[in-house]
Design a protein around this motif. Structure first.
Motif, PDB file in Angstrom:
ATOM      1  N   LYS A  58       2.237   4.817  -7.296  1.00 20.81           N
ATOM      2  CA  LYS A  58       3.289   3.812  -7.264  1.00 20.81           C
ATOM      3  C   LYS A  58       2.960   2.742  -8.295  1.00 20.81           C
ATOM      4  O   LYS A  58       1.798   2.368  -8.450  1.00 20.81           O
ATOM      5  N   GLU A  59       3.981   2.284  -8.985  1.00 21.08           N
ATOM      6  CA  GLU A  59       3.809   1.173  -9.929  1.00 21.08           C
ATOM      7  C   GLU A  59       4.559  -0.030  -9.408  1.00 21.08           C
ATOM      8  O   GLU A  59       5.731   0.065  -9.036  1.00 21.08           O
ATOM      9  N   MET A  60       3.871  -1.165  -9.345  1.00 18.14           N
ATOM     10  CA  MET A  60       4.528  -2.388  -8.903  1.00 18.14           C
ATOM     11  C   MET A  60       3.935  -3.580  -9.635  1.00 18.14           C
ATOM     12  O   MET A  60       2.717  -3.739  -9.706  1.00 18.14           O
ATOM     13  N   ALA A  61       4.788  -4.399 -10.208  1.00 21.55           N
ATOM     14  CA  ALA A  61       4.333  -5.617 -10.869  1.00 21.55           C
ATOM     15  C   ALA A  61       3.944  -6.653  -9.810  1.00 21.55           C
ATOM     16  O   ALA A  61       4.565  -6.735  -8.747  1.00 21.55           O
ATOM     17  N   ILE A  62       2.911  -7.423 -10.095  1.00 24.41           N
ATOM     18  CA  ILE A  62       2.403  -8.394  -9.106  1.00 24.41           C
ATOM     19  C   ILE A  62       2.886  -9.811  -9.398  1.00 24.41           C
ATOM     20  O   ILE A  62       2.534 -10.745  -8.673  1.00 24.41           O
ATOM     21  N   TYR A  98      -2.004  -0.114   1.369  1.00 21.72           N
ATOM     22  CA  TYR A  98      -1.686   1.312   1.273  1.00 21.72           C
ATOM     23  C   TYR A  98      -2.781   2.169   1.896  1.00 21.72           C
ATOM     24  O   TYR A  98      -2.492   3.190   2.549  1.00 21.72           O
ATOM     25  N   ALA A  99      -4.021   1.778   1.714  1.00 21.65           N
ATOM     26  CA  ALA A  99      -5.128   2.542   2.303  1.00 21.65           C
ATOM     27  C   ALA A  99      -5.040   2.537   3.830  1.00 21.65           C
ATOM     28  O   ALA A  99      -5.205   3.582   4.480  1.00 21.65           O
ATOM     29  N   ASN A 100      -4.754   1.374   4.403  1.00 19.91           N
ATOM     30  CA  ASN A 100      -4.597   1.284   5.854  1.00 19.91           C
ATOM     31  C   ASN A 100      -3.423   2.124   6.335  1.00 19.91           C
ATOM     32  O   ASN A 100      -3.496   2.805   7.368  1.00 19.91           O
ATOM     33  N   SER A 101      -2.322   2.077   5.598  1.00 17.99           N
ATOM     34  CA  SER A 101      -1.125   2.815   5.988  1.00 17.99           C
ATOM     35  C   SER A 101      -1.342   4.320   5.962  1.00 17.99           C
ATOM     36  O   SER A 101      -0.769   5.061   6.766  1.00 17.99           O
ATOM     37  N   LYS A 102      -2.186   4.788   5.043  1.00 17.78           N
ATOM     38  CA  LYS A 102      -2.383   6.215   4.850  1.00 17.78           C
ATOM     39  C   LYS A 102      -3.668   6.750   5.501  1.00 17.78           C
ATOM     40  O   LYS A 102      -3.924   7.951   5.449  1.00 17.78           O
ATOM     41  N   ASN A 103      -4.481   5.859   6.075  1.00 20.05           N
ATOM     42  CA  ASN A 103      -5.797   6.247   6.565  1.00 20.05           C
ATOM     43  C   ASN A 103      -6.654   6.815   5.414  1.00 20.05           C
ATOM     44  O   ASN A 103      -7.323   7.835   5.542  1.00 20.05           O
ATOM     45  N   TYR A 104      -6.599   6.117   4.283  1.00 22.41           N
ATOM     46  CA  TYR A 104      -7.392   6.469   3.110  1.00 22.41           C
ATOM     47  C   TYR A 104      -8.518   5.457   2.927  1.00 22.41           C
ATOM     48  O   TYR A 104      -8.431   4.327   3.426  1.00 22.41           O
ATOM     49  N   LEU A 105      -9.552   5.837   2.204  1.00 20.91           N
ATOM     50  CA  LEU A 105     -10.589   4.897   1.786  1.00 20.91           C
ATOM     51  C   LEU A 105     -10.211   4.297   0.442  1.00 20.91           C
ATOM     52  O   LEU A 105      -9.589   4.956  -0.394  1.00 20.91           O
ATOM     53  N   VAL A 106     -10.604   3.045   0.235  1.00 23.94           N
ATOM     54  CA  VAL A 106     -10.406   2.396  -1.062  1.00 23.94           C
ATOM     55  C   VAL A 106     -11.606   2.708  -1.947  1.00 23.94           C
ATOM     56  O   VAL A 106     -12.749   2.421  -1.590  1.00 23.94           O
ATOM     57  N   GLU A 128      -3.842  16.099  -4.033  1.00 23.18           N
ATOM     58  CA  GLU A 128      -2.851  15.787  -2.997  1.00 23.18           C
ATOM     59  C   GLU A 128      -3.332  14.709  -2.037  1.00 23.18           C
ATOM     60  O   GLU A 128      -2.544  14.152  -1.257  1.00 23.18           O
ATOM     61  N   ASN A 129      -4.630  14.407  -2.087  1.00 18.54           N
ATOM     62  CA  ASN A 129      -5.215  13.402  -1.194  1.00 18.54           C
ATOM     63  C   ASN A 129      -5.692  12.159  -1.945  1.00 18.54           C
ATOM     64  O   ASN A 129      -6.498  11.381  -1.430  1.00 18.54           O
ATOM     65  N   VAL A 130      -5.199  11.988  -3.151  1.00 17.24           N
ATOM     66  CA  VAL A 130      -5.509  10.795  -3.954  1.00 17.24           C
ATOM     67  C   VAL A 130      -4.209  10.054  -4.239  1.00 17.24           C
ATOM     68  O   VAL A 130      -3.221  10.662  -4.663  1.00 17.24           O
ATOM     69  N   PHE A 131      -4.213   8.752  -3.999  1.00 14.95           N
ATOM     70  CA  PHE A 131      -3.034   7.917  -4.254  1.00 14.95           C
ATOM     71  C   PHE A 131      -3.407   6.848  -5.263  1.00 14.95           C
ATOM     72  O   PHE A 131      -4.383   6.111  -5.078  1.00 14.95           O
ATOM     73  N   ASP A 148      -8.306  10.422   5.404  1.00 13.18           N
ATOM     74  CA  ASP A 148      -7.488  11.522   4.898  1.00 13.18           C
ATOM     75  C   ASP A 148      -7.432  11.599   3.375  1.00 13.18           C
ATOM     76  O   ASP A 148      -6.835  12.525   2.824  1.00 13.18           O
ATOM     77  N   GLY A 149      -8.012  10.616   2.715  1.00 11.41           N
ATOM     78  CA  GLY A 149      -7.971  10.637   1.259  1.00 11.41           C
ATOM     79  C   GLY A 149      -8.507   9.359   0.665  1.00 11.41           C
ATOM     80  O   GLY A 149      -9.212   8.591   1.317  1.00 11.41           O
ATOM     81  N   VAL A 150      -8.148   9.108  -0.593  1.00  8.44           N
ATOM     82  CA  VAL A 150      -8.704   7.991  -1.365  1.00  8.44           C
ATOM     83  C   VAL A 150      -7.583   7.292  -2.136  1.00  8.44           C
ATOM     84  O   VAL A 150      -6.701   7.948  -2.702  1.00  8.44           O
ATOM     85  N   VAL A 151      -7.635   5.965  -2.161  1.00  6.58           N
ATOM     86  CA  VAL A 151      -6.728   5.162  -2.985  1.00  6.58           C
ATOM     87  C   VAL A 151      -7.507   4.601  -4.167  1.00  6.58           C
ATOM     88  O   VAL A 151      -8.624   4.111  -4.005  1.00  6.58           O
ATOM     89  N   VAL A 152      -6.911   4.677  -5.349  1.00  6.07           N
ATOM     90  CA  VAL A 152      -7.538   4.151  -6.561  1.00  6.07           C
ATOM     91  C   VAL A 152      -6.541   3.251  -7.286  1.00  6.07           C
ATOM     92  O   VAL A 152      -5.392   3.651  -7.525  1.00  6.07           O
TER      93      VAL A 152
END
Length: 264
Positions: free
Chosen positions: A88-92, A127-135, A56-59, A30-34
């Motif tokens: 989303k911003e998250m410190a690791i 996140y990619a798995n959760s959204k059905n996105y490709l990495v 709208e399909n890029v996270f 459904d989209g792409v994660v970057v």
């Protein structure tokens, strides 16, 4: 001729956009994660992804640590906002510190740097798995060839849109797509430890690296001739050639010994 042949920016952009569209369609995604580092590679990939599948399909995910330059963190979020993508911003650091606490390994700068890259990729894949996105990977040809990435870290991805572009090609395409000058002009850096820059770690400029790689990989020119043509030491060329050979395993499926079976 010391220069690498120029890319056709318009055709290159169109080819990459079509590639991303086809791969997303083939995977029924459904989209792409970057992962947005604030650097030129991830920024260029985000620009291309938006053109390929729509903003709208890029996270985007910005994942700073204590060693991430403040400028890079800001650039990551600014690019997401400029493109209008969800992010989303998250410190690791809390994840990293818990890992180091549990394992109680000795302080090892390289191992910890690689761990940061692998933590980031785990988050991206979640996140990619959760959204059905490709990495979407953000690696370029220069870094892939010499193994300048973390195996199963930033080297892990479903597609590698700029993986056939040398770093110098990345700059040209980024300028063509109007990537902000402040991102294009700052020194490339992974931020895996303090005061790190890519070119310092590699030991030469990307411009020189690309000239060596192009002659070695695509033109099959011998070491001595490359050194003479570029007016550099033979040892510099040999160092790059050895890195290419030594790190080929990073881009291959892990090997297994062949099984001998009884004929029935």
């Amino acid at each position: 001729m010391n220069e690498i042949p120029e890319i056709n920016e318009e055709k290159t952009k169109n080819d990459i956009v079509e590639f991303v569209q086809n791969k997303v369609s083939e995977a029924n995604a459904d989209g792409v994660v970057v992962g947005l580092s604030g650097g030129i590679d991830s920024t260029l990939v985000a620009f291309l992804a938006c053109e390929a599948v729509g903003k709208e399909n890029v996270f985007g995910i910005v994942m700073p640590s204590t060693t991430t330059p403040t400028e890079d963190k800001l650039h990551g979020t600014v690019i997401a906002q400029t493109l209008g993508i969800n992010y989303k911003e998250m410190a690791i650091d809390s994840i990293l510190n818990e890992f180091l606490s549990v394992t109680q390994i000795e302080d090892n700068k390289l191992a910890i740097g690689n761990l940061k890259a692998r933590i980031r990729m785990s988050i991206i894949y979640f996140y990619a798995n959760s959204k059905n996105y490709l990495v979407s990977g953000t690696g370029n040809k220069s870094e892939i060839l010499i193994g300048y990435f973390t195996k199963y870290g930033d080297g892990a991805c479903d597609i590698e849109p700029i993986g056939d572009l040398y770093k110098t090609d990345v700059y040209k395409l980024a300028k063509y797509l109007n990537v902000p000058e402040e991102i294009i002009n700052k020194p490339p850096r992974a931020g895996l430890w303090n005061n790190q820059t890519d070119e310092d770690e590699i030991g030469m400029t990307y411009e020189l690296l690309d000239k060596i790689l192009y002659r070695q990989v695509e033109k099959d020119i011998d070491t001595q001739s490359i050194a003479e043509e570029l007016d550099i030491k033979v040892d510099e060329v040999n160092d790059i050639m050895n890195r290419v050979k030594r790190n080929q395993h990073k881009s291959k499926v892990p090997e297994s010994p062949k099984k001998t079976r009884m004929v029935i």
